[in-house]
Design an enzyme around this catalytic site. Structure first.
Site, PDB file in Angstrom:
ATOM      1  N   ASP A   1      10.251   5.882  21.950  1.00 57.10           N
ATOM      2  CA  ASP A   1      10.555   5.800  20.513  1.00 57.10           C
ATOM      3  C   ASP A   1      10.068   4.496  19.891  1.00 57.10           C
ATOM      4  OD1 ASP A   1      13.766   7.536  20.645  1.00 57.10           O
ATOM      5  OD2 ASP A   1      11.700   8.215  20.789  1.00 57.10           O
TER       6      ASP A   1
ATOM      7  N   ARG B   1      15.377  10.404   8.354  1.00 57.37           N
ATOM      8  CA  ARG B   1      16.238  11.033   9.369  1.00 57.37           C
ATOM      9  C   ARG B   1      16.834   9.965  10.294  1.00 57.37           C
ATOM     10  NH1 ARG B   1      13.454  15.665  12.664  1.00 57.37           N
ATOM     11  NH2 ARG B   1      15.518  15.499  13.607  1.00 57.37           N
TER      12      ARG B   1
ATOM     13  N   CYS C   1       8.641  20.318  18.087  1.00 56.58           N
ATOM     14  CA  CYS C   1       8.336  19.521  16.901  1.00 56.58           C
ATOM     15  C   CYS C   1       6.979  18.860  17.134  1.00 56.58           C
ATOM     16  CB  CYS C   1       9.420  18.485  16.660  1.00 56.58           C
ATOM     17  SG  CYS C   1       9.429  17.251  17.921  1.00 56.58           S
TER      18      CYS C   1
ATOM     19  N   ARG D   1       9.003  20.428  23.733  1.00 55.70           N
ATOM     20  CA  ARG D   1      10.419  20.102  23.928  1.00 55.70           C
ATOM     21  C   ARG D   1      11.240  21.298  24.428  1.00 55.70           C
ATOM     22  NH1 ARG D   1      12.010  15.899  19.368  1.00 55.70           N
ATOM     23  NH2 ARG D   1      13.400  15.168  21.004  1.00 55.70           N
TER      24      ARG D   1
ATOM     25  N   LYS E   1      21.583   6.263  15.994  1.00 52.88           N
ATOM     26  CA  LYS E   1      21.483   7.700  15.646  1.00 52.88           C
ATOM     27  C   LYS E   1      21.615   8.557  16.909  1.00 52.88           C
ATOM     28  CE  LYS E   1      17.297   9.579  15.229  1.00 52.88           C
ATOM     29  NZ  LYS E   1      17.042  10.764  16.073  1.00 52.88           N
ATOM     30  N   ASN E   2      20.972   8.126  17.989  1.00 54.08           N
ATOM     31  CA  ASN E   2      20.937   8.956  19.202  1.00 54.08           C
ATOM     32  C   ASN E   2      22.188   8.831  20.056  1.00 54.08           C
ATOM     33  OD1 ASN E   2      18.550   9.899  18.278  1.00 54.08           O
ATOM     34  ND2 ASN E   2      17.271   8.699  19.673  1.00 54.08           N
TER      35      ASN E   2
HETATM   36  C1  EPZ Z   1      16.074  12.210  23.032  1.00 57.53           C
HETATM   37  O1  EPZ Z   1      15.402  13.430  22.828  1.00 57.53           O
HETATM   38  C2  EPZ Z   1      15.995  11.462  21.712  1.00 57.53           C
HETATM   39  N1  EPZ Z   1      16.664  12.232  20.669  1.00 57.53           N
HETATM   40  C3  EPZ Z   1      14.523  11.224  21.335  1.00 57.53           C
HETATM   41  O2  EPZ Z   1      14.513  10.440  20.145  1.00 57.53           O
HETATM   42  C4  EPZ Z   1      13.850  10.431  22.456  1.00 57.53           C
HETATM   43  O3  EPZ Z   1      12.487  10.272  22.156  1.00 57.53           O
HETATM   44  C5  EPZ Z   1      14.014  11.188  23.785  1.00 57.53           C
HETATM   45  O4  EPZ Z   1      15.418  11.428  24.047  1.00 57.53           O
HETATM   46  C6  EPZ Z   1      13.442  10.407  24.957  1.00 57.53           C
HETATM   47  O5  EPZ Z   1      14.071   9.159  25.042  1.00 57.53           O
HETATM   48  C7  EPZ Z   1      18.009  12.207  20.595  1.00 57.53           C
HETATM   49  O6  EPZ Z   1      18.679  11.576  21.404  1.00 57.53           O
HETATM   50  C8  EPZ Z   1      18.640  12.980  19.482  1.00 57.53           C
HETATM   51  P1  EPZ Z   1      14.361  14.419  26.568  1.00 57.53           P
HETATM   52  P2  EPZ Z   1      15.502  14.602  23.963  1.00 57.53           P
HETATM   53  O7  EPZ Z   1      15.134  15.649  26.834  1.00 57.53           O
HETATM   54  O8  EPZ Z   1      16.857  14.599  24.561  1.00 57.53           O
HETATM   55  C9  EPZ Z   1      11.123  17.142  28.622  1.00 57.53           C
HETATM   56  C10 EPZ Z   1      13.913   9.826  17.981  1.00 57.53           C
HETATM   57  O9  EPZ Z   1      12.850   9.443  17.494  1.00 57.53           O
HETATM   58  N2  EPZ Z   1      12.204  18.132  28.782  1.00 57.53           N
HETATM   59  O10 EPZ Z   1      14.694  13.169  27.334  1.00 57.53           O
HETATM   60  O11 EPZ Z   1      14.989  15.855  23.373  1.00 57.53           O
HETATM   61  C11 EPZ Z   1      10.688  17.037  27.174  1.00 57.53           C
HETATM   62  O12 EPZ Z   1       9.741  18.039  26.876  1.00 57.53           O
HETATM   63  C12 EPZ Z   1      13.916  10.978  18.966  1.00 57.53           C
HETATM   64  O13 EPZ Z   1      15.035   9.303  17.740  1.00 57.53           O
HETATM   65  C13 EPZ Z   1      11.958  19.273  29.550  1.00 57.53           C
HETATM   66  O14 EPZ Z   1      10.863  19.463  30.074  1.00 57.53           O
HETATM   67  O15 EPZ Z   1      14.452  14.049  25.021  1.00 57.53           O
HETATM   68  C14 EPZ Z   1      10.094  15.668  27.087  1.00 57.53           C
HETATM   69  O16 EPZ Z   1       8.752  15.722  27.512  1.00 57.53           O
HETATM   70  C15 EPZ Z   1      12.529  11.555  19.171  1.00 57.53           C
HETATM   71  N3  EPZ Z   1      12.949  20.193  29.684  1.00 57.53           N
HETATM   72  C16 EPZ Z   1      10.925  14.867  28.098  1.00 57.53           C
HETATM   73  O17 EPZ Z   1      11.612  15.820  28.909  1.00 57.53           O
HETATM   74  C17 EPZ Z   1      14.177  20.018  29.111  1.00 57.53           C
HETATM   75  O18 EPZ Z   1      15.057  20.886  29.299  1.00 57.53           O
HETATM   76  C18 EPZ Z   1      11.954  13.959  27.449  1.00 57.53           C
HETATM   77  O19 EPZ Z   1      12.816  14.769  26.698  1.00 57.53           O
HETATM   78  C19 EPZ Z   1      14.408  18.860  28.334  1.00 57.53           C
HETATM   79  C20 EPZ Z   1      13.407  17.932  28.187  1.00 57.53           C
END
Ligand code: EPZ
Length: 419
Positions: A306, A398, A118, A123, A22-23
């Site tokens: 995850d 989802r 969420c 996020r 999915k990701n």
């Molecule tokens: C991706 O989300 C995945 N989703 C998530 O999977 C996964 O948990 C996550 O990466 C971490 O591996 C998809 O790929 C669609 P991040 P993403 O940006 O990109 C902080 C699932 O269950 N952050 O790596 O949103 C953020 O708050 C989902 O399939 C900032 O601070 O994750 C978090 O604490 C859930 N500023 C951390 O980084 C930003 O601009 C990781 O977020 C962006 C992120």
């Protein structure tokens, strides 16, 4: 309203097949906006989130054809009429924000609503915006929207304060049409980043270093058609591996890249579960005796956040105490209260959860609080005495195609019920 009913106690045996990641699918579909040529995909997982992202593209004017019978998807973005994705659709799914990079890079403007937070955390998107402005975009936020514009993005060195998956993806895609070279430092290294880079290179982009913490992108002028096959979903694979372990089962999980789930294999083996690796499969054998292991989530190649809730389900029945440290998201322990309703002994202390394993979990009415927590509740229900009814299963749907049917196929007493 649908619920999932699980009757615990069955030992799972047999073969179960994992679908496409999915990701990977979501960022790659968003990235097709870079190109005016046709992109074809096979074995697309028909998930709710996939329909949301394709609806976003359709709302912009893209030609999108999904054939549910063959799971084939064709996209052609040669006739984009809008640079303002529907706020309702963007609000439905955070990954919709990944259309920002390609739209900005190709058309020099985009107006998109801020993605909601969420359950698992606020996020923010500050790293996305910081990276795109480093590439020369003028960015304004206000009234719940982000507006970005540029004459043409210019390659630059972008340092990510945190190896954010989404920020790496948005910036990497945008840099493909920028003038000159971009280097993303402290980039996310997830396999889905590599899959996205492989897709980008297949349409004529020049991306190297994906999978490491430093990714180089040379801007290009034109792109071509492609056929892309996605990598398998490492989190779906890990979820099914835990299903075998928690029921004392013997299950072959097929369509797996063992290297993508090294941390999960290592932790299951540490917990006393036998994991045998094949070329594109793993066999998971358990005698039902689970030793406690500590889990600390980290960006890839660390233990995936995850998979945190799924391992917590398993540790709830271990013969000792485990400590979980969630370092990636600030609020990813909502499943703890639901596990407690099933008799689990878990204490939360900030980013730590202390799980005191016990041999008894009892079925209960519980609620899925996010995609992976919902899957973890199914796993706990497979073990628990009696019946577990899970509500808010839209979260689960989802990210998992037909999880009920797939688990039935290896002997789980599970069904979807209308309430
Ligand atoms: C991706 O989300 C995945 N989703 C998530 O999977 C996964 O948990 C996550 O990466 C971490 O591996 C998809 O790929 C669609 P991040 P993403 O940006 O990109 C902080 C699932 O269950 N952050 O790596 O949103 C953020 O708050 C989902 O399939 C900032 O601070 O994750 C978090 O604490 C859930 N500023 C951390 O980084 C930003 O601009 C990781 O977020 C962006 C992120």
């Amino acid at each position: 309203m649908n619920k999932i009913l699980v009757k615990g106690g069955n030992t799972l045996k047999g073969k179960i097949k994992v679908g496409a990641a999915k990701n990977s699918v979501l960022p790659i579909i968003a990235a097709t906006l870079l190109s005016d040529k046709k992109c074809t995909f096979t074995d697309v997982p028909l998930l709710n989130d996939v329909y949301v992202i394709t609806d976003v593209l359709k709302s912009l004017g893209a030609d999108v054809n999904i054939d549910p019978a063959t799971c084939k998807l064709e996209i052609c973005c040669n006739n984009i009429l809008s640079l303002e994705p529907s706020p309702d659709l963007v609000g439905k799914m955070r990954a919709s924000f990944l259309v920002m990079g390609p739209l900005l890079a190709r058309y020099g403007r985009v107006r998109i609503s801020l993605p909601g937070g969420c359950n698992i955390g606020t996020r923010p998107i500050d790293l996305h915006l910081k990276g795109l402005s480093t590439l020369g975009a003028e960015i304004e936020t206000g009234y719940g929207f982000v507006e970005a514009k540029c004459t043409r993005l210019r390659g630059a060195n972008v340092y990510l304060d945190f190896p954010s998956v989404g920020a790496t993806e948005n910036i990497m895609v945008a840099a493909c049409l920028a003038e000159g070279e971009t280097i993303i430092q402290n980039a996310a290294e997830e396999p889905e980043i590599v899959d996205l880079a492989n897709f980008l290179n297949s349409i004529g982009c020049k991306v190297t270093g994906a999978g490491s913490d430093s990714i180089k992108i040379e801007g290009v002028e034109s792109l071509n058609e492609t056929n892309h096959i996605f990598i398998p979903d490492r989190i779906e694979a890990g979820t099914f591996m835990v299903a075998s372990a928690i029921t004392g089962g013997d299950v072959v999980v097929e369509n797996v890249v063992p290297d993508h789930i090294r941390p999960v294999i290592a932790k299951l083996q540490e917990a006393g579960v036998q994991v045998l690796e094949g070329h594109n499969k793993v066999r998971v054998i358990s005698n039902g005796v689970i030793s406690p292991v500590d889990i600390k989530t980290l960006p890839y190649p660390g233990f995936p956040t995850d998979m945190q809730s799924q391992l917590m389900a398993l540790m709830s029945i271990a013969n000792g105490t485990s400590i979980f440290t969630e370092t990636v998201f600030e609020n990813r322990f909502m499943h703890v209260n639901e596990f407690r309703r099933m008799g689990a002994d878990i204490k939360i202390d900030g980013r730590l959860s202390i799980v005191k394993g016990s041999s008894v979990l009892t079925g209960a009415d519980v609620k899925a609080t996010d995609l992976r927590a919902g899957a973890a509740l199914i796993l706990a229900g497979l073990f628990a005495k009696g019946e577990t009814t899970i509500s808010d299963i839209y979260h689960i749907e989802r990210g998992y195609v037909d999880i009920v049917g797939k688990l039935q196929g290896i002997g789980a007493n599970i069904e979807k019920i209308k309430v």
